[in-house]
Scaffold this active site. Structure first.
Site, PDB file in Angstrom:
ATOM      1  N   ASP A  82       0.856  -1.190   0.000  1.00  0.00           N
ATOM      2  CA  ASP A  82       0.000   0.000   0.000  1.00  0.00           C
ATOM      3  C   ASP A  82       0.901   1.253   0.000  1.00  0.00           C
ATOM      4  OD1 ASP A  82      -2.379   1.488   0.378  1.00  0.00           O
ATOM      5  OD2 ASP A  82      -2.257   1.321   2.572  1.00  0.00           O
ATOM      6  N   HIS A 180      -7.786   9.643   4.599  1.00  0.00           N
ATOM      7  CA  HIS A 180      -7.235   8.652   5.541  1.00  0.00           C
ATOM      8  C   HIS A 180      -7.478   9.119   6.979  1.00  0.00           C
ATOM      9  CE1 HIS A 180      -4.591   8.129   1.898  1.00  0.00           C
ATOM     10  NE2 HIS A 180      -4.946   6.874   2.120  1.00  0.00           N
ATOM     11  N   HIS A 208      -9.695   4.682  -0.908  1.00  0.00           N
ATOM     12  CA  HIS A 208      -8.875   4.746   0.310  1.00  0.00           C
ATOM     13  C   HIS A 208      -9.690   5.429   1.407  1.00  0.00           C
ATOM     14  CE1 HIS A 208      -4.611   3.857  -1.118  1.00  0.00           C
ATOM     15  NE2 HIS A 208      -5.384   3.626  -2.164  1.00  0.00           N
TER      16      HIS A 208
HETATM   17  P1  13P Z   1      -8.135   4.458   6.885  1.00  0.00           P
HETATM   18  O1  13P Z   1      -6.992   4.448   7.851  1.00  0.00           O
HETATM   19  O2  13P Z   1      -8.879   5.735   6.920  1.00  0.00           O
HETATM   20  O3  13P Z   1      -9.013   3.272   7.035  1.00  0.00           O
HETATM   21  O4  13P Z   1      -7.510   4.414   5.417  1.00  0.00           O
HETATM   22  C1  13P Z   1      -6.718   3.317   5.066  1.00  0.00           C
HETATM   23  C2  13P Z   1      -6.100   3.504   3.748  1.00  0.00           C
HETATM   24  O5  13P Z   1      -6.637   4.127   2.855  1.00  0.00           O
HETATM   25  C3  13P Z   1      -4.792   2.875   3.546  1.00  0.00           C
HETATM   26  O6  13P Z   1      -4.249   3.172   2.299  1.00  0.00           O
END
Ligand code: 13P
Length: 280
Positions: A82, A180, A208
């Site tokens: 990721d 995020h 995301h």
């Molecule tokens: P969250 O931490 O908001 O769930 O987002 C995770 C994410 O998009 C990781 O790339």
């Protein structure tokens, strides 16, 4: 079954009109819980880790564990890097046997994003590894997203078409008002924009910032092309709360609590994403 590419897992999701959870599961308990839940519910799963988590879980140690557990799973599992920012960390993930990587060059201008993404696509394709890229820029602030402030960072549908054609990426992360981290209030996702992006490109789309989006908004996003939803904060918060609620001097009790908490979060999302029973 077993370890599959992002391209394959998301093609099935696109055809079946569901989404796959991509959980940032970054230690043994979390990974075990993710796989056990996916197997129990017969759902596909994406196991992922981001460089921001390497301090807690160095890629060279956790990467081989992720790949080996995925290979033994009775359901399709993709192992994904990721938010890869550097070519060196992307190459390391590929060498460790990851079936997918993300190149996140979204902070650069359009041409530089294309150049960096294409470089990763050319390298990954030689190894049969899928590539997710990002156009527009998903924020990190994790607050009540102010659409007025972020309007210049949202994905532009016509540029998405050109971006996908010129890079050859397998999946595209979109910025439609998502962010995020924890949202203070339910985000106001720009569904018209998502619909326009989905009409402009044929690759599967990625959302995301999946922690705190409502079931209705998830379902609507899936109907408009979202096939992968990233969830990190909801998982890590549940683990933290679970540990805080017990006598954490007992390690084995804490270990069980981590698995239980992660399992509950993953199951709820698999239900929201309609991926239960879709392993094939
Ligand atoms: P969250 O931490 O908001 O769930 O987002 C995770 C994410 O998009 C990781 O790339």
């Amino acid at each position: 079954m077993t370890l599959v590419s992002l391209k394959e897992i998301l093609k099935n999701a696109q055809d079946g009109k569901y989404a796959v959870i991509a959980g940032n599961l970054i230690n043994l308990e979390m990974i075990k819980a993710g796989i056990n839940t996916a197997e129990r519910l017969k759902s596909p799963l994406i196991l992922q880790i981001a460089p921001v988590q390497f301090e807690a879980a160095p890629l060279k140690f956790i990467g081989p564990m992720m790949v080996s557990i995925a290979k033994r799973a009775s359901v399709p599992v993709c192992v994904h890097l990721d938010h890869g920012f550097k070519l060196s960390e992307i190459q390391e993930a590929i060498e460790l046997g990851f079936s997918s990587v993300m190149i996140d060059a979204s902070a650069y201008d359009f041409e530089e994003n294309i150049r960096l993404t294409k470089e990763v696509v050319d390298c990954a394709k030689k190894h049969g590894v899928s590539v997710e890229a990002e156009l527009g820029c998903v924020g990190d602030e994790g607050v009540a997203v102010d659409m007025e402030k972020i309007k210049d960072k949202l994905t532009v549908p016509s540029l998405a078409k050109e971006f996908v054609e010129r890079t050859g990426c397998d999946a595209l992360a979109v910025a439609i008002g998502n962010a995020h981290g924890p949202y203070i209030k339910t985000p106001n996702l720009d569904f018209q924009r998502l619909e326009d992006i989905n009409s402009a490109v044929d690759v599967p789309l990625v959302l995301h910032g999946g922690s705190g989006i409502s079931k209705e908004d998830f379902r609507k996003s899936i109907s408009l092309g979202i096939t992968k939803v990233n969830v990190a904060t909801a998982i890590h918060q549940a683990v933290g709360n679970g540990i805080a609620s017990i006598n954490y001097k007992d390690f084995f009790k804490a270990s069980k609590v981590i698995e239980k908490e992660v399992s509950e979060v993953i199951e709820a999302h698999m239900d929201n994403f309609m991926s239960i029973g879709k392993a094939k």
